[in-house]
Design an enzyme around this catalytic site. Structure first.
Site, PDB file in Angstrom:
ATOM      1  N   GLU A   1       0.767  -1.094  -0.126  1.00 60.94           N
ATOM      2  CA  GLU A   1       0.011   0.267   0.130  1.00 60.94           C
ATOM      3  C   GLU A   1       0.817   1.343  -0.356  1.00 60.94           C
ATOM      4  O   GLU A   1       0.772   2.108  -0.549  1.00 60.94           O
ATOM      5  CB  GLU A   1      -1.054  -0.145   1.601  1.00 60.94           C
TER       6      GLU A   1
ATOM      7  N   ASP B   1       3.960   1.547  -1.027  1.00 63.61           N
ATOM      8  CA  ASP B   1       4.630   1.770  -2.598  1.00 63.61           C
ATOM      9  C   ASP B   1       3.358   2.586  -3.594  1.00 63.61           C
ATOM     10  O   ASP B   1       3.907   2.788  -4.670  1.00 63.61           O
ATOM     11  CB  ASP B   1       5.119   0.186  -2.803  1.00 63.61           C
TER      12      ASP B   1
ATOM     13  N   SER C   1      18.719   4.803  -0.150  1.00 65.57           N
ATOM     14  CA  SER C   1      17.671   3.691  -0.684  1.00 65.57           C
ATOM     15  C   SER C   1      17.926   2.769  -1.161  1.00 65.57           C
ATOM     16  O   SER C   1      19.010   3.254  -2.228  1.00 65.57           O
ATOM     17  CB  SER C   1      16.180   4.375  -0.477  1.00 65.57           C
TER      18      SER C   1
ATOM     19  N   LYS D   1      16.102  -9.174  -1.176  1.00 65.43           N
ATOM     20  CA  LYS D   1      16.180  -8.067   0.004  1.00 65.43           C
ATOM     21  C   LYS D   1      15.409  -8.674   1.494  1.00 65.43           C
ATOM     22  O   LYS D   1      14.526  -8.686   1.568  1.00 65.43           O
ATOM     23  CB  LYS D   1      15.410  -6.916  -0.627  1.00 65.43           C
TER      24      LYS D   1
ATOM     25  N   ARG E   1      21.012   3.334   9.894  1.00 67.75           N
ATOM     26  CA  ARG E   1      21.021   4.210   8.945  1.00 67.75           C
ATOM     27  C   ARG E   1      20.425   5.156   9.079  1.00 67.75           C
ATOM     28  O   ARG E   1      20.716   7.050   8.505  1.00 67.75           O
ATOM     29  CB  ARG E   1      19.715   3.856   7.708  1.00 67.75           C
TER      30      ARG E   1
ATOM     31  N   LYS F   1      21.842  -5.795  -8.605  1.00 67.94           N
ATOM     32  CA  LYS F   1      22.904  -4.823  -8.521  1.00 67.94           C
ATOM     33  C   LYS F   1      24.064  -5.184  -9.171  1.00 67.94           C
ATOM     34  O   LYS F   1      23.970  -6.418 -10.078  1.00 67.94           O
ATOM     35  CB  LYS F   1      24.011  -5.335  -6.951  1.00 67.94           C
TER      36      LYS F   1
ATOM     37  N   LYS G   1       9.996  -5.113  -6.065  1.00 65.86           N
ATOM     38  CA  LYS G   1       9.362  -5.892  -4.655  1.00 65.86           C
ATOM     39  C   LYS G   1       8.114  -6.813  -4.873  1.00 65.86           C
ATOM     40  O   LYS G   1       7.110  -6.582  -6.307  1.00 65.86           O
ATOM     41  CB  LYS G   1       8.125  -4.720  -4.160  1.00 65.86           C
TER      42      LYS G   1
ATOM     43  N   CYS H   1     -25.379  -8.513  21.296  1.00 71.82           N
ATOM     44  CA  CYS H   1     -26.521  -8.970  22.096  1.00 71.82           C
ATOM     45  C   CYS H   1     -26.418  -8.230  23.076  1.00 71.82           C
ATOM     46  O   CYS H   1     -25.485  -7.609  23.363  1.00 71.82           O
ATOM     47  CB  CYS H   1     -25.764 -10.633  23.112  1.00 71.82           C
TER      48      CYS H   1
END
Length: 671
Positions: free
Chosen positions: A33, A35, A81, A112, A133, A285, A309, A418
């Site tokens: 979602e 992405d 990233s 990944k 990071r 890569k 992905k 109920c």
């Protein structure tokens, strides 16, 4: 909404999700979602490149430095990233683009790992620093925690300087062990391995890190020199050499043509269910490191890399039975119980939500059918479609599965209730909510004690809580609340709760849609709960933020003689049902404040206030700060990048003011 407004709204929405993911370790939506939102933003920016600014989510990395968890450190090599792609065509196109410029180009395809990045700096073979990071340029020093991760070597057989980047993760085995221990201790479970790994690495006590268990795969050589070996020419050769040195390097497949790359991606995807850890894609890569600089993807992405992905993980299951439970408010909840558990997003799953009876019938869910399960937001397992129907229609129960009372369908909804307040299934949840922090706040009175008291007949309803002191000796003798000291402590907490203001008691009654904040606002208008009980729905709907459904729910609650009898019993036992003089004086004093009686909503970025600070300021000035715009909103305070709330305010005719306008409304010319 025009395209520019949509663009600004998307930026704000993605920024919020980035903060939750990177800084809070608590993603609110799935990677898929997220992405899709990012793709929509990129499409707009491609059409309007002049709109792009450095603070756009496409131009920055999402994390910030958590200084409370470690010392801030500037990265020697930025930790960027990787550009995401979502189709096989995009992968093939990128590979062909690289080969068009460098026909001899090779490609490494790797898992990944779904974790968090960490870089390790070695000098003359000794680990000198481990860093997270952060924002890509500045991270935090987590060296002490890294030293207790088995895959992080304190000493390696390499002279000179070497900087290795990898992914810290938690294995399925360690994640399951942690949650089993949490469950046994009655503590909150972790949602998924990635969140738990991120929170663990930032722990201030390395003993906690060691106990929980973290692992690490090295996936890149960031920098290396004076090593006596070549680590900066071929990525694959560097990973192989690191493996020879005993370093846990990520597995990789060396490819040349696009079809080889796609085949390697498929192999990784097919193995997802068999791995001992989570992955969220495959990284491709350029093997020749010198070629990478010619293929940049923007300021936030590493050059010469792409990440394919995979779509959200789904598993086919056979539904053994449909389980019906009774919630705290009496609402029926439905769950599918699988014949066999499946592994989804790092956890074993054997049940999934079915929302309501209408959903079950619409989806043709029935016992014995085959269906597809997916974790919504990668957290909540849910059935998304049926692949093999049985031909039998599911029939929702007409009577409560616990007490046998007739079930009632709430008007204009899919919910079945109920309405028997003495239903045993509701009792424990009702008591836990009543005694909880937001309601009567009876300290040390946990559900374990409540369950024992219910089982042994001491508690059958809420007033019975305040009769427990009559059985003090029995309770101590049986050890239901522990020994004498603990029993007296709990009984004292129960006694102290009698002095709470009646808005807490109103909250504890768990009337539909009446929570802590709304109860507080309601009781500012009435002197006692008896006075509130006499108010009809037509009167109640005039109160700020009380809609028709809430008004009807309150009217129905107080119209039930069982509830008024409960209120009468509580009053006789000394529980406060009328507003105290101090609270009344405080409410009266608030009436003199400039925002008294006003409901405000804040949207966008303000110059002088954060979101919590502006809410506190509004309440201090006598107003109420809510999260959604309605006809009862007095003002919308709009800052920069105001989104859909601004559109809704305009459509409803709600006055819109700036931050300065708010200050002027409060009699302050400037912040």
């Amino acid at each position: 909404m025009n395209e520019r407004q949509r663009y600004e709204e998307l930026k704000a929405e993605i920024d919020g999700h980035m903060d939750r993911y990177y800084n809070e370790d608590d993603p609110g939506i799935s990677d898929y979602e997220y992405d899709q939102l990012m793709l929509a933003l990129k499409e707009i920016e491609a059409a309007h490149p002049d709109w792009v600014t450095p603070d756009s989510p496409t131009q920055k990395i999402g994390g910030t430095v958590k200084r409370e968890a470690g010392v801030a450190v500037t990265h020697h090599v930025p930790m960027l990233s990787i550009q995401d792609v979502f189709t096989r065509e995009e992968v093939a196109s990128w590979v062909n683009e690289v080969r068009g410029r460098y026909p001899d180009a090779r490609f490494c395809v790797e898992e990944k790992i779904d974790g968090l990045s960490m870089s390790l700096r070695y000098q003359d073979g000794k680990l000198i620093l481990a860093e997270t990071r952060g924002d890509g340029l500045v991270g935090e020093d987590v060296t002490q925690n890294a030293l207790v991760i088995p895959d992080v070597l304190k000493q390696i057989d390499l002279p000179g300087y070497a900087e290795l980047r990898g992914e810290v993760y938690m294995s399925h085995q360690d994640f399951d062990r942690f949650n089993e221990e949490q469950e046994a201790a009655g503590k909150k479970l972790s949602a998924n391995p990635r969140n738990l790994a991120a929170g663990t690495l930032r722990q201030l006590d390395s003993r906690v890190v060691k106990k929980r268990g973290l692992r690490m795969f090295v996936f890149n050589v960031q920098d290396a020199h004076d090593n006596g070996v070549d680590l900066m020419t071929s990525h694959a050769d560097a990973l192989d050499l690191l493996r020879e040195k005993g370093i846990c390097a990520v597995r990789h497949t060396l490819c040349s043509a696009p079809d080889e790359v796609l085949a390697a991606i498929d192999v990784i995807g097919e193995s997802r269910g068999e791995l001992g850890h989570d992955i969220d894609g495959a990284v491709v890569k350029i093997d020749q490191i010198a070629y990478r600089a010619d293929f940049p993807a923007g300021s936030k992405y590493s050059a010469g890399h792409i990440a394919y992905k995979y779509p959200p993980e789904e598993k086919e299951v056979v539904i053994d039975r449909i389980e019906v439970n009774v919630g705290r408010t009496g609402k029926m909840t439905f769950r599918a119980i699988f014949r066999e558990p499946v592994r989804l997003c790092g956890t074993n799953v054997q049940k999934a939500t079915l929302h309501n009876a209408d959903f079950i019938q619409k989806m043709s869910v029935s016992e014995g059918c085959t269906a597809v399960c997916r974790k919504q937001g990668e957290i909540i397992p849910a059935i998304i479609r049926v692949t093999k129907k049985t031909g039998r229609a599911y029939e929702a129960p007409t009577r409560c599965p616990v007490c046998g009372s007739l079930l009632v369908r709430e008007e204009d909804t899919c919910d079945i209730y109920c309405e028997n307040p003495s239903c045993p299934a509701q009792l424990l949840r009702m008591l836990a909510y009543f005694a909880g922090k937001d309601a009567m706040d009876i300290k040390n009175f946990g559900t374990r004690y409540m369950e024992s008291l219910i089982e042994q007949g001491y508690i059958k309803n809420i007033p019975d809580i305040y009769r427990l002191h009559e059985y003090r000796e029995e309770l101590i003798e049986k050890g239901i609340l522990g020994k004498e000291k603990n029993t007296d402590r709990i009984l004292a907490s129960i006694e102290a709760s009698k002095q709470n203001e009646p808005d807490r008691l109103l909250t504890g009654f768990a009337i539909r849609n009446v929570g802590r904040i709304s109860a507080r606002q309601i009781m500012k208008q009435y002197h006692s709960l008896w006075e509130l009980a006499e108010a009809g729905a037509e009167e109640l709907v005039q109160l700020p933020d009380v809609g028709e459904i809430t008004a009807r729910a309150m009217e129905a609650f107080f119209a039930d003689p069982r509830n008024t009898d409960m209120l009468r019993q509580l009053e006789r036992m000394g529980v406060r049902v009328s507003v105290s003089e101090d609270a009344a004086a405080e409410t009266a004093a608030a009436g003199d404040e400039p925002l008294a009686g006003l409901t405000l909503v804040v949207t966008g970025t303000l110059e002088h206030f954060g979101r919590k600070e502006i809410a506190d300021y509004i309440e201090k000035k006598g107003g109420k700060c809510t999260g959604s715009v309605s006809k009862k909103t007095s003002y919308l305070v709009a800052g920069e990048n105001a989104g859909s709330k601004l559109d809704k305010a305009h459509s409803l005719g709600v006055p819109v003011i700036s931050e300065r306008g708010l200050l002027e409304l409060c009699g302050e010319g400037s912040a």
